[in-house]
Design an enzyme around this catalytic site. Sequence first.
Site, PDB file in Angstrom:
ATOM      1  CD  GLU A 134      -3.077  -0.999   2.073  1.00 16.45           C
ATOM      2  OE1 GLU A 134      -2.902  -0.300   3.083  1.00 16.45           O
ATOM      3  OE2 GLU A 134      -3.976  -1.847   1.975  1.00 16.45           O
ATOM      4  CB  CYS A 153       4.974  -1.980  13.853  1.00 15.34           C
ATOM      5  SG  CYS A 153       4.956  -1.880  12.041  1.00 15.34           S
ATOM      6  N   GLY A 193       8.095  -1.968   5.757  1.00 14.86           N
ATOM      7  CA  GLY A 193       9.477  -2.380   5.586  1.00 14.86           C
ATOM      8  C   GLY A 193      10.505  -1.450   6.186  1.00 14.86           C
ATOM      9  CD  GLU A 194      14.893  -0.085   8.749  1.00  8.79           C
ATOM     10  OE1 GLU A 194      14.147   0.253   9.670  1.00  8.79           O
ATOM     11  OE2 GLU A 194      15.618   0.740   8.127  1.00  8.79           O
ATOM     12  CB  SER A 212      11.125   6.507   8.641  1.00 10.83           C
ATOM     13  OG  SER A 212      10.890   6.020   9.950  1.00 10.83           O
ATOM     14  CB  CYS A 223       2.858   5.864   8.041  1.00 11.69           C
ATOM     15  SG  CYS A 223       2.803   6.986   6.652  1.00 11.69           S
ATOM     16  CB  CYS A 268       8.450  -2.564  15.999  1.00 10.53           C
ATOM     17  SG  CYS A 268      10.062  -2.213  15.255  1.00 10.53           S
ATOM     18  CB  CYS A 327       3.319   7.290   3.264  1.00 15.21           C
ATOM     19  SG  CYS A 327       3.958   6.123   4.462  1.00 15.21           S
ATOM     20  CB  CYS A 357       9.088  -5.522   8.426  1.00 19.35           C
ATOM     21  SG  CYS A 357      10.466  -4.580   9.122  1.00 19.35           S
ATOM     22  CB  SER A 395      11.272   4.268  14.513  1.00 20.61           C
ATOM     23  OG  SER A 395      10.666   4.588  13.286  1.00 20.61           O
ATOM     24  CG  LEU A 396      14.280   7.432  20.491  1.00 25.92           C
ATOM     25  CD1 LEU A 396      15.614   6.749  20.240  1.00 25.92           C
ATOM     26  CD2 LEU A 396      14.531   8.852  21.020  1.00 25.92           C
ATOM     27  CG  HIS A 397       8.905   4.298  18.595  1.00 29.78           C
ATOM     28  ND1 HIS A 397       8.208   5.400  18.167  1.00 29.78           N
ATOM     29  CD2 HIS A 397       9.120   3.543  17.491  1.00 29.78           C
ATOM     30  CE1 HIS A 397       8.001   5.306  16.846  1.00 29.78           C
ATOM     31  NE2 HIS A 397       8.562   4.199  16.418  1.00 29.78           N
ATOM     32  CG  ASN A 432      -3.490   4.120  13.593  1.00 26.23           C
ATOM     33  OD1 ASN A 432      -4.652   3.708  13.656  1.00 26.23           O
ATOM     34  ND2 ASN A 432      -3.114   5.100  12.809  1.00 26.23           N
TER      35      ASN A 432
HETATM   36  N1  SAH Z   1      10.698   0.544   9.225  1.00 28.52           N
HETATM   37  C1  SAH Z   1      10.839   1.937   9.275  1.00 28.52           C
HETATM   38  C2  SAH Z   1       9.843   2.693   8.432  1.00 28.52           C
HETATM   39  C3  SAH Z   1       8.427   2.186   8.400  1.00 28.52           C
HETATM   40  S1  SAH Z   1       7.472   2.374   9.867  1.00 28.52           S
HETATM   41  C4  SAH Z   1      10.789   2.415  10.709  1.00 28.52           C
HETATM   42  O1  SAH Z   1      10.469   1.629  11.596  1.00 28.52           O
HETATM   43  O2  SAH Z   1      11.107   3.569  10.943  1.00 28.52           O
HETATM   44  C5  SAH Z   1       7.026   4.102   9.847  1.00 28.52           C
HETATM   45  C6  SAH Z   1       6.685   4.670  11.233  1.00 28.52           C
HETATM   46  O3  SAH Z   1       5.386   4.215  11.676  1.00 28.52           O
HETATM   47  C7  SAH Z   1       7.670   4.237  12.313  1.00 28.52           C
HETATM   48  O4  SAH Z   1       8.042   5.318  13.132  1.00 28.52           O
HETATM   49  C8  SAH Z   1       6.863   3.242  13.087  1.00 28.52           C
HETATM   50  O5  SAH Z   1       7.389   3.065  14.360  1.00 28.52           O
HETATM   51  C9  SAH Z   1       5.476   3.842  13.049  1.00 28.52           C
HETATM   52  N2  SAH Z   1       4.401   2.906  13.390  1.00 28.52           N
HETATM   53  C10 SAH Z   1       4.348   1.590  13.154  1.00 28.52           C
HETATM   54  N3  SAH Z   1       3.190   1.049  13.627  1.00 28.52           N
HETATM   55  C11 SAH Z   1       2.498   2.058  14.197  1.00 28.52           C
HETATM   56  C12 SAH Z   1       1.235   2.145  14.867  1.00 28.52           C
HETATM   57  N4  SAH Z   1       0.457   1.082  15.019  1.00 28.52           N
HETATM   58  N5  SAH Z   1       0.848   3.356  15.317  1.00 28.52           N
HETATM   59  C13 SAH Z   1       1.627   4.444  15.132  1.00 28.52           C
HETATM   60  N6  SAH Z   1       2.821   4.432  14.502  1.00 28.52           N
HETATM   61  C14 SAH Z   1       3.268   3.258  14.053  1.00 28.52           C
HETATM   62 FE1  SF4 Z   2       9.453  -2.978  10.535  1.00 31.68          FE
HETATM   63 FE2  SF4 Z   2       9.372  -0.293  10.952  1.00 31.68          FE
HETATM   64 FE3  SF4 Z   2       7.270  -1.877  11.592  1.00 31.68          FE
HETATM   65 FE4  SF4 Z   2       9.497  -2.008  13.039  1.00 31.68          FE
HETATM   66  S1  SF4 Z   2       8.131  -0.209  12.828  1.00 31.68           S
HETATM   67  S2  SF4 Z   2       8.294  -3.753  12.285  1.00 31.68           S
HETATM   68  S3  SF4 Z   2      11.042  -1.718  11.473  1.00 31.68           S
HETATM   69  S4  SF4 Z   2       8.067  -1.505   9.539  1.00 31.68           S
END
Ligand code: SAH
Ligand code: SF4
Length: 402
Positions: free
Chosen positions: A118, A145, A201-202, A233, A375, A142, A131, A138, A255-257, A332
Site C-alpha cells: 500500500e 507495528c 518495511g525497513e 525513516s 503509516c 516492533c 508514504c 519486515c 523511530s525512537l519510541h 494506531n
Molecule cells: N521501518 C521503518 C519505516 C516504516 S514504519 C521504521 O520503523 O522507521 C514508519 C513509522 O510508523 C515508524 O516510526 C513506526 O514506528 C510507526 N508505526 C508503526 N506502527 C504504528 C502504529 N500502530 N501506530 C503508530 N505508529 C506506528
Molecule cells: Fe518494521 Fe518499521 Fe514496523 Fe518495526 S516499525 S516492524 S522496522 S516496519
Amino acid sequence: MTMIEAPDGLKAGVERRVEKPSLVGLTRDELAAALVGAGIAERQAKMRAAQLWHWLYLRGATDFSVMTNISKDLRARLADTFVIDRPEIVSEQISNDGTRKWLFRYPSRGAGRPVEIETVYIPEEGRGTLCLSSQVGCTLSCSFCHTGTQKLVRNLTSGEIVGQILAARDRLGDHTGGAPIEGAVPSTGRLVSNVVMMGMGEPLYNFDEVKKALLIASDNEGIGLSRRRITLSTSGVVPMIERAGAEIGVMLAISLHAVRDALRDELVPINKKYPIAELLAACRAYPGLSNARRITFEYVMLKGVNDSAADARQLVKLLAGIPAKINLIPFNPWPGNTYECSDWEQIERFADIVNRAGYASPIRTPRGRDILAACGQLKSESERLRIRERLALEAMLPSAAE
Ligand code: SAH
Ligand code: SF4
C-alpha cells in the site's frame, strides 16, 4: 470514503506477466547500457537515455508512442524491447479528508507469488506527502507495528519503489504536461511535494534499491523532488545510517519510541543489536546535519508505557546537542495488539515538556482514519477484509464432508 476497485479497467485478480524488462527504476548509466543492449549505438546512448529520462520521470509517459522527439522507428524498437512499468492498481480509496490509499500489485519474481503493498497520499495545506513502502513485510518485529507481524516476503526493486511515485502522480494528474521539452521542473504547485519512506518495511535493509529509487526521485531533470523533501525513516540500522546520509543525502527520521534500553528492546527489538547510545552517536555523525537539516525523532505514544513526564524529560536530555524535531505519533491500534494510545492530555503534557526544551514537537494528526491509511499500518485492513471475505465465502460453500 470512496472506494474505487481497479480503476481504469485494470483488473484485480488477474496476474499480469512482465515479459519485457521495464525501464523504470534504472540509474542513468543502467538506462544507457540497456539501450546499447537493444542495439542503439554507444555514442547515441547517453543522449537517448536523457530523452527517455525526461519522458519517464518529468512527463510521466507510460507509452513510447508519445515520445515525439524520438524517431518512429526507434520508438517501435523500444516498444518491442522494453516496457514502462506501473504497478497494477488493485484498489484506490479516497478518504473524507482527501487522503488516498492505493493497493498496488507487483508481479512475481522468480518462484514467488505476486505481492501487494500500500501507498498513501496525504494532502495538507501547501504540501502533499506520499508514504512509500520499501519491502513487502519486515524482518523486524516492533511490538506495536502491524507490519512487524508479517514476515518479510521480499524487497521491492528500485522500479517498484519509483513506480509507487509514478502511479500516484498518474492518478493525481501530477506530471508536468505540455511543457516545452527543455522546460524547467516546477518547484511549486506539485501535488506530491514530499516523500516519506514510512510504509511497509525497513528501508535500510533494502539499501541499494532504496538508494537508486530516491536518487531518481531527487534527480533534477525528472521527478525533481528536493532531498530536503524526502525523508527516510529507520528503526535504527546503525551501520547504514552514515551511508544513507553520504550516498542518498535525504532527511533522516529515527523511530525512537523509548528512552531506556530495556523498554526499547521490547518495542523496537533491533535495539538489542544497536542500543540507544550507539544509535544517537550515529545520528550526531549524520552527514549534512545542521539546524536547517534536522533529524526527526518519531515517538509513538503508548498509554502507560512510554508517555510519562519523566520519559519526556529523559528524551530532551538524550537529544541534547542534536538538531532535532520530535514527531509524536498517536498509536494506531490494531486487532490482537494490547497497547492503547495515550490520552490526549498526556500527549499534550509530553509535547509541552519537549516544546519548553526548545524542540518542535508536532503531534501527527491521524489522517485517513476512515480508510485506515496510517503509516506503519499499511496493508493490514485489506488483508483482514480478505480473510473475512474468504471466511464468508467458505461459509457459503458446501464443506468437503457433505
Ligand atoms: N521501518 C521503518 C519505516 C516504516 S514504519 C521504521 O520503523 O522507521 C514508519 C513509522 O510508523 C515508524 O516510526 C513506526 O514506528 C510507526 N508505526 C508503526 N506502527 C504504528 C502504529 N500502530 N501506530 C503508530 N505508529 C506506528
Ligand atoms: Fe518494521 Fe518499521 Fe514496523 Fe518495526 S516499525 S516492524 S522496522 S516496519
